[in-house]
Design an enzyme around this catalytic site. Structure first.
Site, PDB file in Angstrom:
ATOM      1  N   LYS A  64       0.839  -1.195   0.000  1.00  0.00           N
ATOM      2  CA  LYS A  64       0.000   0.000   0.000  1.00  0.00           C
ATOM      3  C   LYS A  64       0.876   1.248   0.000  1.00  0.00           C
ATOM      4  O   LYS A  64       2.017   1.202   0.457  1.00  0.00           O
ATOM      5  CB  LYS A  64      -0.863   0.022   1.271  1.00  0.00           C
ATOM      6  CG  LYS A  64      -2.002  -0.959   1.280  1.00  0.00           C
ATOM      7  CD  LYS A  64      -2.833  -0.814   2.551  1.00  0.00           C
ATOM      8  CE  LYS A  64      -3.982  -1.806   2.574  1.00  0.00           C
ATOM      9  NZ  LYS A  64      -5.009  -1.543   1.550  1.00  0.00           N
ATOM     10  N   ARG A  75     -10.466 -11.552   1.930  1.00  0.00           N
ATOM     11  CA  ARG A  75     -11.271 -12.651   1.390  1.00  0.00           C
ATOM     12  C   ARG A  75     -10.521 -13.975   1.476  1.00  0.00           C
ATOM     13  O   ARG A  75     -11.143 -15.030   1.549  1.00  0.00           O
ATOM     14  CB  ARG A  75     -11.712 -12.295  -0.045  1.00  0.00           C
ATOM     15  CG  ARG A  75     -10.571 -12.063  -0.990  1.00  0.00           C
ATOM     16  CD  ARG A  75     -10.985 -11.293  -2.241  1.00  0.00           C
ATOM     17  NE  ARG A  75     -11.045  -9.848  -2.019  1.00  0.00           N
ATOM     18  CZ  ARG A  75     -11.395  -8.953  -2.938  1.00  0.00           C
ATOM     19  NH1 ARG A  75     -11.763  -9.362  -4.142  1.00  0.00           N
ATOM     20  NH2 ARG A  75     -11.406  -7.668  -2.668  1.00  0.00           N
TER      21      ARG A  75
HETATM   22  N1  BES Z   1      -8.247  -3.685   4.333  1.00  0.00           N
HETATM   23  C1  BES Z   1      -8.358  -3.300   2.978  1.00  0.00           C
HETATM   24  C2  BES Z   1      -9.646  -2.522   2.692  1.00  0.00           C
HETATM   25  C3  BES Z   1      -9.675  -1.115   3.213  1.00  0.00           C
HETATM   26  C4  BES Z   1      -8.922  -0.121   2.619  1.00  0.00           C
HETATM   27  C5  BES Z   1     -10.498  -0.802   4.259  1.00  0.00           C
HETATM   28  C6  BES Z   1      -8.978   1.170   3.102  1.00  0.00           C
HETATM   29  C7  BES Z   1     -10.577   0.499   4.728  1.00  0.00           C
HETATM   30  C8  BES Z   1      -9.802   1.484   4.157  1.00  0.00           C
HETATM   31  C9  BES Z   1      -8.357  -4.532   2.072  1.00  0.00           C
HETATM   32  O1  BES Z   1      -7.575  -5.567   2.513  1.00  0.00           O
HETATM   33  C10 BES Z   1      -7.823  -4.074   0.777  1.00  0.00           C
HETATM   34  O2  BES Z   1      -6.704  -3.686   0.715  1.00  0.00           O
HETATM   35  N2  BES Z   1      -8.662  -4.123  -0.249  1.00  0.00           N
HETATM   36  C11 BES Z   1      -8.284  -3.689  -1.545  1.00  0.00           C
HETATM   37  C12 BES Z   1      -8.873  -4.653  -2.542  1.00  0.00           C
HETATM   38  C13 BES Z   1      -8.356  -4.468  -3.930  1.00  0.00           C
HETATM   39  C14 BES Z   1      -6.884  -4.837  -3.994  1.00  0.00           C
HETATM   40  C15 BES Z   1      -9.171  -5.329  -4.842  1.00  0.00           C
HETATM   41  C16 BES Z   1      -8.837  -2.280  -1.752  1.00  0.00           C
HETATM   42  O3  BES Z   1      -9.949  -2.002  -1.296  1.00  0.00           O
HETATM   43  O4  BES Z   1      -8.139  -1.470  -2.355  1.00  0.00           O
HETATM   44 MN    MN Z   2      -5.564  -5.387   1.903  1.00  0.00          MN
END
Ligand code: BES
Ligand code: MN
Ligand code: ZN
Length: 507
Positions: A281, A355
């Site tokens: 990230k 997931r």
């Molecule tokens: N934990 C995150 C989702 C999230 C991001 C929650 C920001 C709250 C604030 C999750 O694990 C994630 O990173 N999801 C990705 C999925 C994508 C790679 C398909 C996302 O939402 O960007």
């Molecule tokens: Mn994630």
């Protein structure tokens, strides 16, 4: 916190602070009328002189009020009578308790059961008052050398009028008390930093909850060896890059008279830190990914509430916990893993890890032959884009279950909104190399994440709550919200009530 119920003229209530709600249009509620009669029209005059505007959420503290037995008077604006529904009521109650938490008072007496809210009786109002009191006094100061003054509030007396149902008020306060404790448990787990709150720490908290439950709760912890033997390779793949070992945590509460009654199952996403893994990230705001275990925290909170309220249902709580980190051993984009169910998954993005832990936990849930399964997860940033920070995203393979959860959300004022899981979306998960991919592209990211989970949830009524937008707040007030503990507990209490209705109709 204590919540005694008292039938008394508010003007006579002996308390450090009397709380009286007031409508904007000047027509005073019974409690306010009694107060006005005893105090030479104090409230009426304050409004006439424009010293108090009973706009919704406005509060006015009066340090010395003539004719009252209370040391202080706190007036709370309700807005107009026509708009006084659940949202307005909760906003006024929250405003009152935020103010009370800042006053040097240990006890208060509140006259909220008088407030007319369509379709909501004393028990509901008392539940909301008790819950709000817990939320207002919460502080997270574990890591502060100088924590500052803590709120003093310890006793909230619920004043009821002669016609009110005191027993129902007492029961509502008991439920709200339990839910408030659950909410604050969830907030603390969420607020704890990733270097403290690890999968092993969460497992320890489950054991602690069981030890303190007087036999009502039992736990089973699956470590990496057990998960390997089981075949939960998808869950394990997420923790491969981390030095912190993963855990699957199972808590069982048996409240139903029949121990074999099908349990309701809650499944929480417990990523104790989500760096994104190799699909790292960006740095800005990454600290907030310590909150990526808020689904798990809400499961702990719901269990805490259930242990306090003791509904006659069976409950299984499952937490799938891992830390998502990059390293030479981490899962890489393109890797193909085998899930507990046997389906293969192409990991196209290691940041779509929630997931991957949840799918194995859902497969694990099958063995309990559940009446329903609800998973709770900070699953997608897209949920924030779709719904903002007000509604939890709800998806389900069963419309009755979806309606039950929506309804519990309305009652608890911890609301969710139903999104579709149509077959058309499923194609976005097609993979060239495995049974399915772990991402479905940018369109409808919340729904395709739900679609992924649905592939592992075909053996029971199942719903998924995406709490990415509701589990915590950013900015100056950064911190876990405790949502959706109130919704989840309400859902479970409603199942108990439903069981009672069925029993009666059989008899
Ligand atoms: N934990 C995150 C989702 C999230 C991001 C929650 C920001 C709250 C604030 C999750 O694990 C994630 O990173 N999801 C990705 C999925 C994508 C790679 C398909 C996302 O939402 O960007
Ligand atoms: Mn994630
Ligand atoms: Zn995540």
């Amino acid at each position: 916190m204590e919540f005694p119920v008292q039938t008394a003229n508010p003007a006579k209530a002996e308390t450090a602070c009397l709380v009286v709600p007031v409508f904007k249009d000047g027509d005073l509620l019974p409690a306010a009328t009694k107060l006005d009669d005893a105090s030479e029209r104090l409230i009426g005059q304050l409004i006439e002189r424009e010293d108090f505007d009973p706009k919704l959420g406005n509060v006015q503290m009066i340090p010395f009020a003539p004719g009252l037995n209370a040391d202080r008077l706190l007036l709370v604006g309700l807005g107009t009578r026509e708009k006084c529904q659940e949202g307005a009521f909760c906003k006024a109650v929250d405003a009152a308790f935020s103010a009370l938490a800042k006053l040097p008072v240990e006890d208060t007496a509140v006259a909220f059961t008088d407030v007319p809210v369509p379709d909501r009786a004393c028990d509901w109002k008392a539940r909301m008052v008790a819950e709000a009191a817990h939320r207002a006094v919460y502080r997270f100061t574990d890591f502060k050398s100088e924590p500052g003054p803590a709120p003093k509030l310890e006793r909230v007396t619920l004043l009821v009028s002669e016609g009110d149902d005191a027993a129902a008020t007492r029961e509502g306060a008991r439920v709200g008390d339990g839910i408030g404790q659950g909410i604050n448990t969830t907030r603390t787990l969420g607020n704890l930093p990733g270097n403290v709150c690890t999968p092993r720490y969460l497992a320890g908290r489950a054991e602690q909850l069981a030890a303190e439950s007087g036999g009502a709760l039992s736990t089973e912890i699956l470590d990496e060896e057990a998960l390997e033997a089981l075949g939960a390779h998808s869950l394990l793949s997420v923790g491969h890059g981390s030095d912190e070992p993963s855990r699957l945590i199972v808590m069982k509460y048996q409240g139903a008279e029949d121990p074999d009654e099908a349990p309701h199952v809650l499944v929480g996403k417990g990523i104790t830190f989500d760096s994104g893994g190799i699909s790292l990230k960006p740095g800005a705001g990454m600290d907030e990914m310590k909150f990526d275990m808020c689904g798990a925290a809400s499961v702990f909170g719901a269990v805490t509430s259930v242990l306090a309220v003791r509904p006659k249902i069976n409950l299984v709580a499952i937490v799938a916990s891992a830390e998502n980190m990059p390293s030479g051993r981490a899962t890489k984009p393109g890797d193909i893993i085998k899930t507990l169910r046997g389906l293969s998954v192409e990991v196209l993005n290691t940041d779509a890890e929630g997931r991957l832990v949840l799918c194995d936990a859902l497969t694990y849930a099958e063995r309990f032959e559940p009446a329903s399964v609800v998973d709770i997860a900070t699953l997608t940033g897209a949920a924030i884009i779709a719904l903002g920070h007000h509604a939890t995203g709800l998806m389900a393979n069963d419309d009755d279950l979806a309606l039950d959860l929506l309804d519990a959300g309305e009652t608890s004022w911890d609301r969710a909104w139903h999104l579709p899981l149509w077959d058309e979306y499923q194609e976005q998960l097609d993979s060239n190399f495995a049974d399915l991919a772990n991402i479905g592209g940018r369109p409808a990211g919340t729904i395709t994440a739900g679609c992924f989970l649905s592939r592992f949830a075909d053996k029971f009524p199942w719903a998924h709550l995406d709490i990415a937008g509701t589990a915590w707040q950013s900015g100056a007030q950064k911190g876990a919200s405790g949502r959706p503990v109130s919704l989840l507990t309400q859902y479970l209490l409603d199942r108990e009530a439903e069981g009672r209705v069925e029993e009666n109709s059989e008899a």
